[in-house]
Design a protein around this motif. Structure first.
Motif, PDB file in Angstrom:
ATOM      1  N   PRO A   1     -16.259  -2.408   0.225  1.00 55.18           N
ATOM      2  CA  PRO A   1     -14.857  -2.288  -0.189  1.00 55.18           C
ATOM      3  C   PRO A   1     -14.076  -1.379   0.747  1.00 55.18           C
ATOM      4  O   PRO A   1     -14.603  -0.394   1.248  1.00 55.18           O
ATOM      5  CB  PRO A   1     -14.951  -1.679  -1.596  1.00 55.18           C
ATOM      6  CG  PRO A   1     -16.280  -1.025  -1.642  1.00 55.18           C
ATOM      7  CD  PRO A   1     -17.184  -1.830  -0.774  1.00 55.18           C
ATOM      8  N   ASP A   2     -12.851  -1.738   1.009  1.00 55.03           N
ATOM      9  CA  ASP A   2     -11.931  -0.958   1.837  1.00 55.03           C
ATOM     10  C   ASP A   2     -12.329  -0.887   3.303  1.00 55.03           C
ATOM     11  O   ASP A   2     -11.652  -0.219   4.078  1.00 55.03           O
ATOM     12  CB  ASP A   2     -11.794   0.490   1.324  1.00 55.03           C
ATOM     13  CG  ASP A   2     -11.166   0.551  -0.050  1.00 55.03           C
ATOM     14  OD1 ASP A   2     -11.471   1.489  -0.793  1.00 55.03           O
ATOM     15  OD2 ASP A   2     -10.370  -0.354  -0.362  1.00 55.03           O
TER      16      ASP A   2
ATOM     17  N   ARG B   1      -6.818  -3.022  -3.365  1.00 55.04           N
ATOM     18  CA  ARG B   1      -8.067  -3.320  -2.651  1.00 55.04           C
ATOM     19  C   ARG B   1      -8.044  -4.697  -2.052  1.00 55.04           C
ATOM     20  O   ARG B   1      -7.222  -5.520  -2.428  1.00 55.04           O
ATOM     21  CB  ARG B   1      -9.224  -3.276  -3.646  1.00 55.04           C
ATOM     22  CG  ARG B   1      -9.343  -1.964  -4.333  1.00 55.04           C
ATOM     23  CD  ARG B   1     -10.753  -1.636  -4.499  1.00 55.04           C
ATOM     24  NE  ARG B   1     -11.049  -0.417  -3.826  1.00 55.04           N
ATOM     25  CZ  ARG B   1     -12.044   0.359  -4.173  1.00 55.04           C
ATOM     26  NH1 ARG B   1     -12.821  -0.035  -5.128  1.00 55.04           N
ATOM     27  NH2 ARG B   1     -12.274   1.471  -3.538  1.00 55.04           N
ATOM     28  N   ASP B   2      -8.972  -4.933  -1.164  1.00 53.78           N
ATOM     29  CA  ASP B   2      -9.198  -6.285  -0.658  1.00 53.78           C
ATOM     30  C   ASP B   2      -7.892  -6.902  -0.142  1.00 53.78           C
ATOM     31  O   ASP B   2      -7.558  -8.036  -0.447  1.00 53.78           O
ATOM     32  CB  ASP B   2      -9.744  -7.167  -1.796  1.00 53.78           C
ATOM     33  CG  ASP B   2     -10.832  -8.085  -1.264  1.00 53.78           C
ATOM     34  OD1 ASP B   2     -11.024  -9.158  -1.837  1.00 53.78           O
ATOM     35  OD2 ASP B   2     -11.470  -7.709  -0.263  1.00 53.78           O
TER      36      ASP B   2
ATOM     37  N   TYR C   1     -12.645  -2.652   6.888  1.00 52.16           N
ATOM     38  CA  TYR C   1     -12.136  -3.821   7.597  1.00 52.16           C
ATOM     39  C   TYR C   1     -12.512  -3.711   9.066  1.00 52.16           C
ATOM     40  O   TYR C   1     -12.861  -2.651   9.560  1.00 52.16           O
ATOM     41  CB  TYR C   1     -10.605  -3.885   7.495  1.00 52.16           C
ATOM     42  CG  TYR C   1     -10.069  -3.884   6.088  1.00 52.16           C
ATOM     43  CD1 TYR C   1      -9.829  -2.688   5.418  1.00 52.16           C
ATOM     44  CD2 TYR C   1      -9.782  -5.073   5.432  1.00 52.16           C
ATOM     45  CE1 TYR C   1      -9.324  -2.684   4.134  1.00 52.16           C
ATOM     46  CE2 TYR C   1      -9.269  -5.070   4.141  1.00 52.16           C
ATOM     47  CZ  TYR C   1      -9.042  -3.873   3.501  1.00 52.16           C
ATOM     48  OH  TYR C   1      -8.541  -3.871   2.229  1.00 52.16           O
TER      49      TYR C   1
ATOM     50  N   CYS D   1       0.840  -1.184   0.000  1.00 51.91           N
ATOM     51  CA  CYS D   1       0.000   0.000   0.000  1.00 51.91           C
ATOM     52  C   CYS D   1       0.880   1.241   0.000  1.00 51.91           C
ATOM     53  O   CYS D   1       1.731   1.394   0.861  1.00 51.91           O
ATOM     54  CB  CYS D   1      -0.871  -0.041   1.248  1.00 51.91           C
ATOM     55  SG  CYS D   1      -2.108   1.226   1.322  1.00 51.91           S
TER      56      CYS D   1
ATOM     57  N   LYS E   1     -12.384  -8.998   6.774  1.00 53.93           N
ATOM     58  CA  LYS E   1     -12.825  -8.155   5.667  1.00 53.93           C
ATOM     59  C   LYS E   1     -14.350  -8.108   5.670  1.00 53.93           C
ATOM     60  O   LYS E   1     -15.005  -9.048   6.104  1.00 53.93           O
ATOM     61  CB  LYS E   1     -12.330  -8.718   4.338  1.00 53.93           C
ATOM     62  CG  LYS E   1     -10.820  -8.594   4.193  1.00 53.93           C
ATOM     63  CD  LYS E   1     -10.388  -8.844   2.790  1.00 53.93           C
ATOM     64  CE  LYS E   1     -10.095 -10.316   2.592  1.00 53.93           C
ATOM     65  NZ  LYS E   1      -9.199 -10.539   1.450  1.00 53.93           N
TER      66      LYS E   1
ATOM     67  N   THR F   1      -7.433   3.191   2.582  1.00 53.25           N
ATOM     68  CA  THR F   1      -7.306   3.420   1.144  1.00 53.25           C
ATOM     69  C   THR F   1      -5.854   3.722   0.822  1.00 53.25           C
ATOM     70  O   THR F   1      -5.150   4.370   1.593  1.00 53.25           O
ATOM     71  CB  THR F   1      -8.184   4.603   0.709  1.00 53.25           C
ATOM     72  OG1 THR F   1      -7.996   5.680   1.633  1.00 53.25           O
ATOM     73  CG2 THR F   1      -9.642   4.213   0.697  1.00 53.25           C
ATOM     74  N   CYS F   2      -5.446   3.209  -0.334  1.00 49.34           N
ATOM     75  CA  CYS F   2      -4.069   3.398  -0.769  1.00 49.34           C
ATOM     76  C   CYS F   2      -4.063   4.217  -2.043  1.00 49.34           C
ATOM     77  O   CYS F   2      -4.986   4.155  -2.848  1.00 49.34           O
ATOM     78  CB  CYS F   2      -3.399   2.066  -1.054  1.00 49.34           C
ATOM     79  SG  CYS F   2      -3.594   0.880   0.259  1.00 49.34           S
TER      80      CYS F   2
ATOM     81  N   THR G   1     -11.508   2.113   7.492  1.00 48.18           N
ATOM     82  CA  THR G   1     -11.340   2.059   6.040  1.00 48.18           C
ATOM     83  C   THR G   1      -9.890   2.405   5.744  1.00 48.18           C
ATOM     84  O   THR G   1      -9.338   3.348   6.315  1.00 48.18           O
ATOM     85  CB  THR G   1     -12.246   3.077   5.334  1.00 48.18           C
ATOM     86  OG1 THR G   1     -12.016   4.363   5.918  1.00 48.18           O
ATOM     87  CG2 THR G   1     -13.701   2.728   5.478  1.00 48.18           C
TER      88      THR G   1
ATOM     89  N   LYS H   1      -4.405   2.289  -5.171  1.00 44.55           N
ATOM     90  CA  LYS H   1      -5.696   1.606  -5.314  1.00 44.55           C
ATOM     91  C   LYS H   1      -5.618   0.095  -5.101  1.00 44.55           C
ATOM     92  O   LYS H   1      -6.232  -0.664  -5.822  1.00 44.55           O
ATOM     93  CB  LYS H   1      -6.308   1.876  -6.694  1.00 44.55           C
ATOM     94  CG  LYS H   1      -6.615   3.314  -6.986  1.00 44.55           C
ATOM     95  CD  LYS H   1      -8.098   3.593  -6.762  1.00 44.55           C
ATOM     96  CE  LYS H   1      -8.520   4.978  -7.188  1.00 44.55           C
ATOM     97  NZ  LYS H   1      -7.939   6.043  -6.402  1.00 44.55           N
TER      98      LYS H   1
END
Lengths: 188, 174
Positions: free
Chosen positions: B82-83, B61-62, B85, B25, B78, B55-56, B53, B59
């Motif tokens: 999306p994003d 993901r998961d 956790y 990330c 998870k 975010t990188c 959440t 991008k």
């Protein structure tokens, strides 16, 4: 007698897991309510634990909790639909969700659904269920407060109500005392 | 031909870093919401829920993340969003006392390095986490410190004592 029962369970468990194939995952899932009292409007903590008792990692594990209807339970924190990429053999994962009951009464806590792929090249996912905690009674908030809240306001009101019966005699006494109190006679 | 060869090697050199870093990330941004148990009367165990959440910039993901919290290392759960956790732990009220807690998040690489460090007995701080989240647990309340009924009884006894002592004073002086 209890020890014998525990021993029997352990032996059957061990025998079962020994007979298990070495390259298949097998998950056992438990669902527990970590509450001493179930009270309307107060936190209800639900814990899920998934154990892999198989010989290989369980892949694409999904936990789906659909037994708490939205109008009866509010989610305080946590997710009801979660997944893990893999659970290694002989390990476990845990998940907690905190809810708040919006109604009181009896509620049957049923199982949540768990699905996973028991091996890398498994054709389809295995679907199973967690344990079900069973029926529980959610106490109304008024009843719980009656038993457990500190009732500070009630005591203050009580104190104020007892004041007349204490202060009126005291004032009468004090008034008559100050009026008729003669100074002590001087010693000659 | 030589020029083409140079171009190819240049392109490969430019692409390889991204391929290698593809899984980690870059410049992670994390937003967290935490929950800690507050009432010991109602709950039998203390739980911490850290919902975040991540975010990188690149991008990713998961991600398969692992969390290190209060000395425990566990995989991050998870969710279907999306994003988003979640990390959850539960234990006795006494074992999760009030105070500041830190959750360190590792990706797959970081996790294997962490395990290696743990096995060889090295300091865990040498492994750098993707990011970390701190939160405060105010502690569980076990109910009021002193029962209100007890306070009421004490005050009533004091009032009675005052009245009784005044009365006996008056009687003895008469």
């Amino acid at each position: 007698k209890e020890k014998l029962l525990v021993l029997a369970v352990l032996i059957s468990f061990a025998g079962y897991s020994l007979s298990e194939e070495e390259n298949v995952a097998r998950l056992l899932a438990s669902k527990n309510v970590l509450n001493q009292y179930l009270v309307e409007g107060r936190d209800l903590t639900v814990q899920y634990t998934i154990f892999n008792i198989g010989g290989s990692a369980a892949l694409d594990v999904n936990l789906k909790e659909e037994s708490f209807p939205e109008q009866d339970f509010e989610v305080v924190k946590g997710n009801l639909n979660v997944k893990w990429e893999r659970i290694a053999p002989g390990t476990n994962v845990s998940h907690v969700v905190v809810l708040r009951p919006l109604q009181f009464g009896y509620f049957n806590f049923t199982a949540a659904e768990v699905s996973y792929k028991p091996s890398e090249n498994a054709a389809s996912a295995v679907v199973g269920f967690t344990s079900a905690p069973g029926e529980g009674g959610i106490v109304g908030s008024k009843d719980f407060d009656r038993k457990f809240s500190p009732h500070v306001l009630d005591w203050l009101v009580f104190a104020i109500m007892t004041l007349p019966s204490l202060t009126i005699p005291f004032l009468l006494f004090y008034r008559s005392k100050s009026r008729y109190d003669t100074p002590k006679p001087k010693k000659n | 031909m030589e020029f083409a060869g140079k171009m190819i090697s240049l392109v490969v050199l430019l692409v390889v870093p991204f391929v290698v870093l593809g899984d980690s990330c870059l410049s992670p941004e994390v937003k967290a919401e935490t929950y800690t148990t507050t009432e010991a009367i109602v709950s039998t165990e203390t739980v911490f829920i850290v919902q975040f959440t991540l975010t990188c910039k690149n991008k990713v993901r998961d991600m398969n993340l692992y969390a290190d919290i209060n000395g425990r290392t566990l995989p991050v759960t998870k969710t279907d969003k999306p994003d988003l956790y979640q990390v959850s732990i539960s234990d006795d009220h006494k074992k999760l006392s009030s105070g500041k807690y830190e959750v360190r998040l590792y990706d797959e690489e970081g996790y294997s390095m962490l395990r290696k460090a743990q096995r060889s007995g090295e300091s865990v701080d040498s492994v750098k986490p993707v990011t970390s989240i701190t939160f405060n647990h105010p502690g569980v309340s076990k109910g009021p410190f002193v029962q209100s009924e007890f306070v009421a009884v004490v005050i009533a006894v004091l009032v009675w004592y005052f009245a009784y002592s005044t009365r006996s004073q008056l009687q003895s002086s008469n």
